[in-house]
Design a protein around this motif. Sequence first.
Motif, PDB file in Angstrom:
ATOM      1  N   LEU A   8       0.790  -1.227   0.000  1.00  8.36           N
ATOM      2  CA  LEU A   8       0.000   0.000   0.000  1.00  8.36           C
ATOM      3  C   LEU A   8       0.822   1.277   0.000  1.00  8.36           C
ATOM      4  O   LEU A   8       0.347   2.314  -0.414  1.00  8.36           O
ATOM      5  CB  LEU A   8      -0.934   0.021   1.216  1.00  8.36           C
ATOM      6  CG  LEU A   8      -1.950  -1.104   1.268  1.00  8.36           C
ATOM      7  CD1 LEU A   8      -2.778  -0.988   2.534  1.00  8.36           C
ATOM      8  CD2 LEU A   8      -2.845  -1.081   0.051  1.00  8.36           C
ATOM      9  N   GLY A   9       2.009   1.215   0.523  1.00 13.26           N
ATOM     10  CA  GLY A   9       2.807   2.427   0.613  1.00 13.26           C
ATOM     11  C   GLY A   9       4.237   2.151   0.202  1.00 13.26           C
ATOM     12  O   GLY A   9       4.599   1.021  -0.130  1.00 13.26           O
ATOM     13  N   PRO A  10       5.044   3.185   0.258  1.00 10.14           N
ATOM     14  CA  PRO A  10       6.446   3.002  -0.115  1.00 10.14           C
ATOM     15  C   PRO A  10       7.187   2.195   0.940  1.00 10.14           C
ATOM     16  O   PRO A  10       6.770   2.133   2.100  1.00 10.14           O
ATOM     17  CB  PRO A  10       6.974   4.432  -0.173  1.00 10.14           C
ATOM     18  CG  PRO A  10       6.123   5.169   0.809  1.00 10.14           C
ATOM     19  CD  PRO A  10       4.759   4.551   0.689  1.00 10.14           C
ATOM     20  N   GLY A  11       8.267   1.582   0.534  1.00  9.53           N
ATOM     21  CA  GLY A  11       9.135   0.905   1.483  1.00  9.53           C
ATOM     22  C   GLY A  11       9.828   1.936   2.361  1.00  9.53           C
ATOM     23  O   GLY A  11      10.334   2.934   1.846  1.00  9.53           O
ATOM     24  N   LEU A  12       9.802   1.731   3.657  1.00  9.14           N
ATOM     25  CA  LEU A  12      10.436   2.651   4.600  1.00  9.14           C
ATOM     26  C   LEU A  12      11.555   1.921   5.324  1.00  9.14           C
ATOM     27  O   LEU A  12      11.503   0.702   5.490  1.00  9.14           O
ATOM     28  CB  LEU A  12       9.404   3.194   5.583  1.00  9.14           C
ATOM     29  CG  LEU A  12       8.274   4.007   4.937  1.00  9.14           C
ATOM     30  CD1 LEU A  12       7.186   4.310   5.952  1.00  9.14           C
ATOM     31  CD2 LEU A  12       8.816   5.291   4.343  1.00  9.14           C
ATOM     32  N   PRO A  13      12.565   2.643   5.797  1.00 13.22           N
ATOM     33  CA  PRO A  13      13.745   2.006   6.380  1.00 13.22           C
ATOM     34  C   PRO A  13      13.472   1.153   7.620  1.00 13.22           C
ATOM     35  O   PRO A  13      14.152   0.173   7.845  1.00 13.22           O
ATOM     36  CB  PRO A  13      14.666   3.167   6.737  1.00 13.22           C
ATOM     37  CG  PRO A  13      14.163   4.338   5.983  1.00 13.22           C
ATOM     38  CD  PRO A  13      12.727   4.090   5.686  1.00 13.22           C
ATOM     39  N   THR A  14      12.472   1.528   8.431  1.00 16.35           N
ATOM     40  CA  THR A  14      12.214   0.763   9.659  1.00 16.35           C
ATOM     41  C   THR A  14      10.737   0.418   9.774  1.00 16.35           C
ATOM     42  O   THR A  14       9.869   1.091   9.205  1.00 16.35           O
ATOM     43  CB  THR A  14      12.623   1.563  10.919  1.00 16.35           C
ATOM     44  OG1 THR A  14      11.764   2.701  11.035  1.00 16.35           O
ATOM     45  CG2 THR A  14      14.080   1.983  10.872  1.00 16.35           C
ATOM     46  N   GLU A  15      10.462  -0.613  10.562  1.00 11.35           N
ATOM     47  CA  GLU A  15       9.089  -1.019  10.821  1.00 11.35           C
ATOM     48  C   GLU A  15       8.343   0.079  11.584  1.00 11.35           C
ATOM     49  O   GLU A  15       7.162   0.329  11.345  1.00 11.35           O
ATOM     50  CB  GLU A  15       9.101  -2.326  11.610  1.00 11.35           C
ATOM     51  CG  GLU A  15       7.769  -2.991  11.707  1.00 11.35           C
ATOM     52  CD  GLU A  15       7.834  -4.369  12.336  1.00 11.35           C
ATOM     53  OE1 GLU A  15       6.756  -4.943  12.540  1.00 11.35           O
ATOM     54  OE2 GLU A  15       8.938  -4.868  12.634  1.00 11.35           O
ATOM     55  N   ALA A  16       9.053   0.765  12.485  1.00 16.90           N
ATOM     56  CA  ALA A  16       8.437   1.851  13.264  1.00 16.90           C
ATOM     57  C   ALA A  16       7.925   2.964  12.350  1.00 16.90           C
ATOM     58  O   ALA A  16       6.858   3.531  12.608  1.00 16.90           O
ATOM     59  CB  ALA A  16       9.438   2.402  14.269  1.00 16.90           C
ATOM     60  N   GLU A  17       8.648   3.273  11.292  1.00 17.29           N
ATOM     61  CA  GLU A  17       8.205   4.317  10.371  1.00 17.29           C
ATOM     62  C   GLU A  17       6.935   3.903   9.634  1.00 17.29           C
ATOM     63  O   GLU A  17       6.077   4.739   9.344  1.00 17.29           O
ATOM     64  CB  GLU A  17       9.317   4.666   9.388  1.00 17.29           C
ATOM     65  CG  GLU A  17      10.462   5.415  10.046  1.00 17.29           C
ATOM     66  CD  GLU A  17      11.537   5.811   9.062  1.00 17.29           C
ATOM     67  OE1 GLU A  17      11.209   6.457   8.053  1.00 17.29           O
ATOM     68  OE2 GLU A  17      12.704   5.473   9.319  1.00 17.29           O
ATOM     69  N   VAL A  18       6.787   2.615   9.347  1.00 16.31           N
ATOM     70  CA  VAL A  18       5.566   2.129   8.694  1.00 16.31           C
ATOM     71  C   VAL A  18       4.387   2.267   9.662  1.00 16.31           C
ATOM     72  O   VAL A  18       3.300   2.695   9.274  1.00 16.31           O
ATOM     73  CB  VAL A  18       5.727   0.664   8.229  1.00 16.31           C
ATOM     74  CG1 VAL A  18       4.419   0.135   7.645  1.00 16.31           C
ATOM     75  CG2 VAL A  18       6.837   0.550   7.206  1.00 16.31           C
ATOM     76  N   TRP A  19       4.608   1.942  10.944  1.00 12.76           N
ATOM     77  CA  TRP A  19       3.540   2.090  11.941  1.00 12.76           C
ATOM     78  C   TRP A  19       3.146   3.560  12.072  1.00 12.76           C
ATOM     79  O   TRP A  19       1.968   3.892  12.174  1.00 12.76           O
ATOM     80  CB  TRP A  19       3.981   1.536  13.294  1.00 12.76           C
ATOM     81  CG  TRP A  19       3.943   0.039  13.342  1.00 12.76           C
ATOM     82  CD1 TRP A  19       5.003  -0.814  13.324  1.00 12.76           C
ATOM     83  CD2 TRP A  19       2.786  -0.791  13.401  1.00 12.76           C
ATOM     84  NE1 TRP A  19       4.576  -2.114  13.357  1.00 12.76           N
ATOM     85  CE2 TRP A  19       3.222  -2.130  13.416  1.00 12.76           C
ATOM     86  CE3 TRP A  19       1.422  -0.534  13.442  1.00 12.76           C
ATOM     87  CZ2 TRP A  19       2.342  -3.201  13.469  1.00 12.76           C
ATOM     88  CZ3 TRP A  19       0.542  -1.611  13.503  1.00 12.76           C
ATOM     89  CH2 TRP A  19       1.002  -2.924  13.513  1.00 12.76           C
ATOM     90  N   LYS A  20       4.118   4.464  12.057  1.00 13.80           N
ATOM     91  CA  LYS A  20       3.822   5.900  12.141  1.00 13.80           C
ATOM     92  C   LYS A  20       3.000   6.344  10.932  1.00 13.80           C
ATOM     93  O   LYS A  20       2.061   7.131  11.057  1.00 13.80           O
ATOM     94  CB  LYS A  20       5.114   6.712  12.226  1.00 13.80           C
ATOM     95  CG  LYS A  20       5.800   6.606  13.560  1.00 13.80           C
ATOM     96  CD  LYS A  20       7.096   7.408  13.555  1.00 13.80           C
ATOM     97  CE  LYS A  20       7.918   7.113  14.788  1.00 13.80           C
ATOM     98  NZ  LYS A  20       9.228   7.775  14.740  1.00 13.80           N
TER      99      LYS A  20
END
Length: 73
Positions: free
Chosen positions: A12-24
């Motif tokens: 659904l979204g771009p790949g982010l460096p950390t799992e925490a950033e995806v949760w945010k």
Amino acid sequence: MPYALFDGDRQLGPGLPTEAEVWKQALQAGLISDIPVADEAGGQVLPPGYRVKETREQGCTPDPAWKLPDEIS
């Protein structure tokens, strides 16, 4: 390795460096009301079907029979 939010198998979204950033990002999008804490036992946090997982770089190997043209017209 980057992480992303998925609905089933669809990213659904771009790949982010950390799992925490995806949760945010999920919090900012209104999918969740709070970011889960690792030491808390809890139930479903994301809506059904959604999950956070690692994304793998998808590369492809070129066809060995394919050749570049000798000239460009």
